[in-house]
Scaffold this active site. Structure first.
Site, PDB file in Angstrom:
ATOM      1  N   ASN A  62       0.842  -1.227  -0.033  1.00  0.00           N
ATOM      2  CA  ASN A  62      -0.089   0.206   0.117  1.00  0.00           C
ATOM      3  C   ASN A  62       0.872   1.144  -0.007  1.00  0.00           C
ATOM      4  OD1 ASN A  62      -1.625   1.966   0.516  1.00  0.00           O
ATOM      5  ND2 ASN A  62      -2.234   1.412   2.448  1.00  0.00           N
ATOM      6  N   TRP A  63       0.948   1.775  -1.138  1.00  0.00           N
ATOM      7  CA  TRP A  63       1.998   3.070  -1.133  1.00  0.00           C
ATOM      8  C   TRP A  63       1.636   4.090  -0.654  1.00  0.00           C
ATOM      9  CZ3 TRP A  63       4.330   3.252  -7.071  1.00  0.00           C
ATOM     10  CH2 TRP A  63       4.920   1.847  -7.227  1.00  0.00           C
ATOM     11  N   LYS A  64       0.274   4.238  -0.242  1.00  0.00           N
ATOM     12  CA  LYS A  64      -0.318   5.229   0.323  1.00  0.00           C
ATOM     13  C   LYS A  64      -0.198   6.603  -0.406  1.00  0.00           C
ATOM     14  CE  LYS A  64       0.073   3.102   4.781  1.00  0.00           C
ATOM     15  NZ  LYS A  64       0.001   3.071   6.211  1.00  0.00           N
ATOM     16  N   GLY A 120       2.683   2.088  10.834  1.00  0.00           N
ATOM     17  CA  GLY A 120       3.818   3.087  10.671  1.00  0.00           C
ATOM     18  C   GLY A 120       4.395   3.384  12.089  1.00  0.00           C
ATOM     19  N   GLU A 155      -5.757  -4.654  10.262  1.00  0.00           N
ATOM     20  CA  GLU A 155      -4.510  -3.963  10.449  1.00  0.00           C
ATOM     21  C   GLU A 155      -4.749  -3.145  11.704  1.00  0.00           C
ATOM     22  OE1 GLU A 155      -2.499  -2.643   6.765  1.00  0.00           O
ATOM     23  OE2 GLU A 155      -3.964  -1.298   6.913  1.00  0.00           O
ATOM     24  N   SER A 178       3.334  -2.417  10.044  1.00  0.00           N
ATOM     25  CA  SER A 178       4.824  -2.506  10.352  1.00  0.00           C
ATOM     26  C   SER A 178       5.238  -3.897   9.994  1.00  0.00           C
ATOM     27  CB  SER A 178       5.172  -2.193  11.751  1.00  0.00           C
ATOM     28  OG  SER A 178       4.715  -0.945  12.358  1.00  0.00           O
ATOM     29  N   GLY A 191       3.046  -1.233   4.248  1.00  0.00           N
ATOM     30  CA  GLY A 191       3.045   0.023   3.898  1.00  0.00           C
ATOM     31  C   GLY A 191       4.428   0.489   3.806  1.00  0.00           C
ATOM     32  N   GLY A 192       5.077   1.295   4.767  1.00  0.00           N
ATOM     33  CA  GLY A 192       6.459   1.433   4.206  1.00  0.00           C
ATOM     34  C   GLY A 192       7.449   0.877   3.562  1.00  0.00           C
ATOM     35  N   GLU A 214      -6.910   4.809   7.509  1.00  0.00           N
ATOM     36  CA  GLU A 214      -6.590   6.429   7.379  1.00  0.00           C
ATOM     37  C   GLU A 214      -7.816   7.015   6.856  1.00  0.00           C
ATOM     38  OE1 GLU A 214      -2.728   5.281   5.221  1.00  0.00           O
ATOM     39  OE2 GLU A 214      -2.034   4.910   7.364  1.00  0.00           O
ATOM     40  N   HIS A 255      -9.412   1.498   4.808  1.00  0.00           N
ATOM     41  CA  HIS A 255      -8.200   1.585   5.284  1.00  0.00           C
ATOM     42  C   HIS A 255      -8.357   2.521   6.796  1.00  0.00           C
ATOM     43  CE1 HIS A 255      -4.075   2.559   6.376  1.00  0.00           C
ATOM     44  NE2 HIS A 255      -3.861   1.564   5.795  1.00  0.00           N
TER      45      HIS A 255
HETATM   46  P1  13P Z   1       3.042   0.112   7.600  1.00  0.00           P
HETATM   47  O1  13P Z   1       3.628  -1.102   7.052  1.00  0.00           O
HETATM   48  O2  13P Z   1       3.685   1.257   7.180  1.00  0.00           O
HETATM   49  O3  13P Z   1       2.777   0.186   9.125  1.00  0.00           O
HETATM   50  O4  13P Z   1       1.744   0.296   7.084  1.00  0.00           O
HETATM   51  C1  13P Z   1       0.725  -0.486   6.998  1.00  0.00           C
HETATM   52  C2  13P Z   1      -0.624  -0.122   6.387  1.00  0.00           C
HETATM   53  O5  13P Z   1      -1.312   0.677   6.763  1.00  0.00           O
HETATM   54  C3  13P Z   1      -0.854  -1.094   5.110  1.00  0.00           C
HETATM   55  O6  13P Z   1      -1.915  -0.689   4.667  1.00  0.00           O
END
Ligand code: 13P
Length: 249
Positions: free
Chosen positions: A10-12, A173, A167, A213, A234-235, A97, A95
């Protein structure tokens, strides 16, 4: 039949179209796999160049959001038809967010899940609890409420093709990954819930990811759990590490 693992990035809100192309090229030799499904969920403006850049590879593309409407005067929205026509196979829905920062509630997300199926897109439906909820002992109640609401009117046949991403918000994050036991416990409870809403066969087929994470070092143990069918990353999906996560074995 064993479920095939699905490992999605997930590149956000990261990577311009130019940067996106470069990232895909950097990752190309690292994410080759015959064993797992590999997906990049990318910002809307990156979809077209990224679909082009992964042509002929094992990587599939997903969007990070979908409108609950078909078309019309909805400035700034992206429709299911647009996402599908651009070459996406998946779409992230709900998500944390978007639930938190953009106040997307379960009734709205339920409409989005229906829209995804209308346009032949596979939803990656996210759920997860806050730290306060975990500490108050309401994690499973909360996730049941989220998923039961988000899945209203979705058939067993549809649900069997879906991906659910568990999640925990406190692990996103933060570098604070859930323990393997915590992740497995909730993913197992989600599978039981699917059996309760639908049937055992649907529960056996649906794929459940862990997200929060995920790293090259935590992936092997997480993905070895019986109810964890991969990850939403994510990251680490923006780095060469994603290749190690895909080839976690
Ligand atoms: P991180 O892997 O950066 O914690 O993000 C997880 C995430 O929100 C994937 O959708």
């Amino acid at each position: 039949m064993a479920r095939r693992k699905i490992i999605a990035g997930n590149w956000k809100m990261n990577k311009t179209p130019t940067e996106a192309k470069a990232l895909v090229e950097m990752l190309a030799p690292l994410v080759k796999s015959d064993e797992v499904d590999v997906v990049y969920c990318v910002p809307a403006i990156d979809i077209v160049p990224v679909v082009e850049a992964v042509k002929g590879t094992n990587v599939e593309i997903g969007a990070e959001n979908i409108s609950d409407k078909d078309s019309g005067a909805f400035t700034g929205e992206i429709s299911g038809a647009m996402i599908k026509d651009a070459g996406c196979k998946y779409v992230i829905i709900g998500h944390s967010e978007r639930r938190d920062y953009y106040k997307e509630d379960d009734a709205f997300l339920n409409r989005k899940v229906h829209k995804a199926f209308q346009y032949d897109l596979i939803p990656i439906l996210c759920c997860g609890e806050s730290l306060e909820q975990r500490e108050a002992g309401v994690t499973l109640d909360w996730i049941r409420l989220q998923l039961k609401s988000d899945l209203i009117g979705i058939t067993a046949e549809q649900a069997a093709t879906m991906v659910i991403a568990y999640e925990p918000i406190w692990a996103i994050g933060t570098g604070k990954v859930a323990t393997t036991e915590q992740a497995q416990e909730v993913c197992h409870a989600i599978r039981e819930l699917i059996a309760e809403i639908y049937d055992a066969d649907t529960a056996e087929k649906i794929r459940i990811q862990y997200g929060g994470s995920v790293s090259a070092s935590s992936a092997p143990e997480l993905f070895a759990q019986p109810d964890i069918d991969g990850g939403l990353v994510g990251g680490a999906s923006l780095k060469a590490d994603f290749g190690k996560i895909v080839n976690y074995k």
